[in-house]
Write a protein that holds these residues in place. Sequence first.
Motif, PDB file in Angstrom:
ATOM      1  N   ARG A  14       1.556  12.703  -0.120  1.00  0.00           N
ATOM      2  CA  ARG A  14       0.985  11.515  -0.237  1.00  0.00           C
ATOM      3  C   ARG A  14       2.470  10.907  -0.363  1.00  0.00           C
ATOM      4  O   ARG A  14       2.801   9.212  -0.286  1.00  0.00           O
ATOM      5  CB  ARG A  14       0.638  11.152  -1.612  1.00  0.00           C
ATOM      6  CG  ARG A  14      -1.104  11.966  -1.341  1.00  0.00           C
ATOM      7  CD  ARG A  14      -2.170  11.072  -2.783  1.00  0.00           C
ATOM      8  NE  ARG A  14      -1.009  11.503  -4.117  1.00  0.00           N
ATOM      9  CZ  ARG A  14      -2.187  13.110  -4.195  1.00  0.00           C
ATOM     10  NH1 ARG A  14      -2.874  13.700  -3.873  1.00  0.00           N
ATOM     11  NH2 ARG A  14      -2.169  13.398  -5.726  1.00  0.00           N
TER      12      ARG A  14
ATOM     13  N   SER B 109      -0.887  12.626   6.321  1.00  0.00           N
ATOM     14  CA  SER B 109      -1.602  12.084   5.769  1.00  0.00           C
ATOM     15  C   SER B 109      -3.279  13.040   5.522  1.00  0.00           C
ATOM     16  O   SER B 109      -3.924  13.317   4.840  1.00  0.00           O
ATOM     17  CB  SER B 109      -2.839  10.731   6.820  1.00  0.00           C
ATOM     18  OG  SER B 109      -1.588   9.841   6.705  1.00  0.00           O
TER      19      SER B 109
ATOM     20  N   GLU C 242       2.386   1.811  -3.048  1.00  0.00           N
ATOM     21  CA  GLU C 242       1.262   2.222  -4.299  1.00  0.00           C
ATOM     22  C   GLU C 242       1.095   3.813  -5.049  1.00  0.00           C
ATOM     23  O   GLU C 242       1.251   5.058  -5.288  1.00  0.00           O
ATOM     24  CB  GLU C 242      -0.327   1.721  -4.240  1.00  0.00           C
ATOM     25  CG  GLU C 242      -1.012   2.078  -4.736  1.00  0.00           C
ATOM     26  CD  GLU C 242      -1.024   2.195  -7.020  1.00  0.00           C
ATOM     27  OE1 GLU C 242      -1.116   3.063  -7.403  1.00  0.00           O
ATOM     28  OE2 GLU C 242      -0.045   1.371  -6.629  1.00  0.00           O
ATOM     29  N   VAL C 243       1.140   4.271  -3.075  1.00  0.00           N
ATOM     30  CA  VAL C 243       0.495   5.325  -2.429  1.00  0.00           C
ATOM     31  C   VAL C 243       2.193   6.303  -3.386  1.00  0.00           C
ATOM     32  O   VAL C 243       1.362   7.968  -3.742  1.00  0.00           O
ATOM     33  CB  VAL C 243       0.251   5.384  -1.534  1.00  0.00           C
ATOM     34  CG1 VAL C 243       0.222   6.969  -0.361  1.00  0.00           C
ATOM     35  CG2 VAL C 243      -1.295   5.126  -0.606  1.00  0.00           C
TER      36      VAL C 243
ATOM     37  N   ALA D  94       2.027   9.164  -6.425  1.00  0.00           N
ATOM     38  CA  ALA D  94       1.777  10.221  -5.673  1.00  0.00           C
ATOM     39  C   ALA D  94       3.545  10.951  -6.734  1.00  0.00           C
ATOM     40  O   ALA D  94       3.531  12.209  -7.445  1.00  0.00           O
ATOM     41  CB  ALA D  94       2.490  10.477  -4.171  1.00  0.00           C
TER      42      ALA D  94
ATOM     43  N   ALA E 222      -2.459  14.759   2.616  1.00  0.00           N
ATOM     44  CA  ALA E 222      -2.725  14.573   1.750  1.00  0.00           C
ATOM     45  C   ALA E 222      -4.573  14.241   1.175  1.00  0.00           C
ATOM     46  O   ALA E 222      -4.987  14.712   0.478  1.00  0.00           O
ATOM     47  CB  ALA E 222      -2.960  12.704   1.598  1.00  0.00           C
TER      48      ALA E 222
ATOM     49  N   GLY F  83       3.573   8.107   1.930  1.00  0.00           N
ATOM     50  CA  GLY F  83       3.761   6.603   1.268  1.00  0.00           C
ATOM     51  C   GLY F  83       5.162   6.114   1.434  1.00  0.00           C
ATOM     52  O   GLY F  83       5.253   4.782   2.219  1.00  0.00           O
TER      53      GLY F  83
ATOM     54  N   LEU G 212       0.840  -0.994   0.612  1.00  0.00           N
ATOM     55  CA  LEU G 212      -0.522   0.222  -0.511  1.00  0.00           C
ATOM     56  C   LEU G 212       1.025   1.359   0.203  1.00  0.00           C
ATOM     57  O   LEU G 212       0.946   2.202  -0.850  1.00  0.00           O
ATOM     58  CB  LEU G 212      -0.766  -0.074   1.112  1.00  0.00           C
ATOM     59  CG  LEU G 212      -2.310   1.467   0.998  1.00  0.00           C
ATOM     60  CD1 LEU G 212      -3.349   1.499  -0.184  1.00  0.00           C
ATOM     61  CD2 LEU G 212      -2.470   1.410   2.855  1.00  0.00           C
TER      62      LEU G 212
END
Length: 528
Positions: free
Chosen positions: A136, A121, A19-20, A24, A124, A140, A16
Amino acid sequence: MDNLLSLLGGVGMFLLGMEVMTAALRDAAGRRLRALLARFTTTPLRGVLTGAGATALIQSSSATTVMVVGFVGAGLMTMPQALGVVFGANLGTTATGWLVSVLGFKLQLDVIALAALFPASLGAVLGRGAVARTARVAAGLCLLLVALSVMQAGAAGLTDRLTPAHLPGPSLGGLLALAGLGLVVTVLMQSSSAALALALVMLDSGSLALIQALAIVLGMNIGTTFTALLASVGGSAAMRQTGLANLVFNIGTFALAFPLVWFGAGWIEGMGAARDPMTVLLLFHTGFNLLGVALFVPVTPRFAALIARVLPDPGGGPMVALDPRMLRDAEAALVAAQTAADAIAARLWAALGAALAPSPDYRGLAALSPCDTALDDLRRFMQDIRLPEGRQPTEEVYSNLLHQMDHLGRMRARASESGRIQALLDDPILRRPSLSVGASLRRLAAGPSDREARRLVRLHALVSRRQARHRRALLLGEHAGLYSLAYVFDHTDAMRWLNRMLHNAARVASYQQQARAGLPAPPEGNAG
């Protein structure tokens, strides 16, 4: 059981976080990254440097390779040009291992990352534009570091149940089995970075011996090609060739590196005992990718030719290939749409230019039915593009493309009325401007040109003036009995046809130039 769940949960959190962060970084790099990939691939070496830099920037070789496969499908990049980027992407992905090693294992920033995760967070979720993208990326990265801590805790609790003795040894069969395990894990995770992080954690906890980790990492290098292969399925022949080339390159690199691991197992284990095993693993990971690049780059043209022979282009495919997967990135989708519009325009200009010649050739006009299908495909593709909010250049490009499609459709309709052309060429007054228009269209078909676009505008103004004067002269001549009524109608209709066709051609060229100004430039030698 709790330790196993912690390990798996940590892997999920790492995926995760990757991916974030990757999404970004890719969004932040945006158009500059696409321009870099599209422009600086004129030689294999430049392609390698570009691919390595882009992959290190967005921390995902799969994202870089899939983007390149999409560019090949859109016609923005040829398969041989893409190979250098593919080679470089495999080299650039080794940066992730070093990042994980330094931040997650050497510095152990998990506590700081956990504290920073909350404000990142919030940024973001509540931020906009560059602030949100930066937040982001930070969020991440925090997830990655926290995930590594969770994975380490889970792996530490498994050391009694999972030891190097439970896994295949350094025999030929054992190493091949471990490589197969690395391949399967990477395919399932869809992330070589996450798989490499898991291998590092297991090596650090003592669950893996260094030689076992090396074999697994070798398999991961092949497994990471699965995403690009999947992206090429159903695409053009050039896309499938690029996906196959990526697979063959990684298999070739594996074939070069695997004997070194097998025959040098004792020496490698000694290196790991004398030094940090994790550093030895990362050095080997970087080294065998560098070796593969060094051996493949000098033979890139021959390698591309070999792939083309193994997977030939049968021809007869669609005029444009618009991959729906590119719709996930609005700007990349606009690049593909503009490339498709360029191909349609070039086909129309070439056909009309050949007909408006001293020795008219109407074969191109008779073979324009693929343009109808291509225009329909382009319209459907454009309808599915979702523009990001507040991106004025992107909105302008989209608007310019809509205008191009409108004028291309009108120009296609004019091209079906080829009977008008002979009347133009037979008219002593209209023949010269008609031939000038044909010559300009043929030059435009060879490649976009600001100069020819301006020339079409001037020719349109000239033809418009002549049309009014010549129509008046024809009517007077008919009244004086010099021309028949049918002759007047034929030549009047032919003038109107030339004027409208020229207007549409000039508008297409103008909007084409405006759209291209807002998009990454195509690589040298592949324009139009």
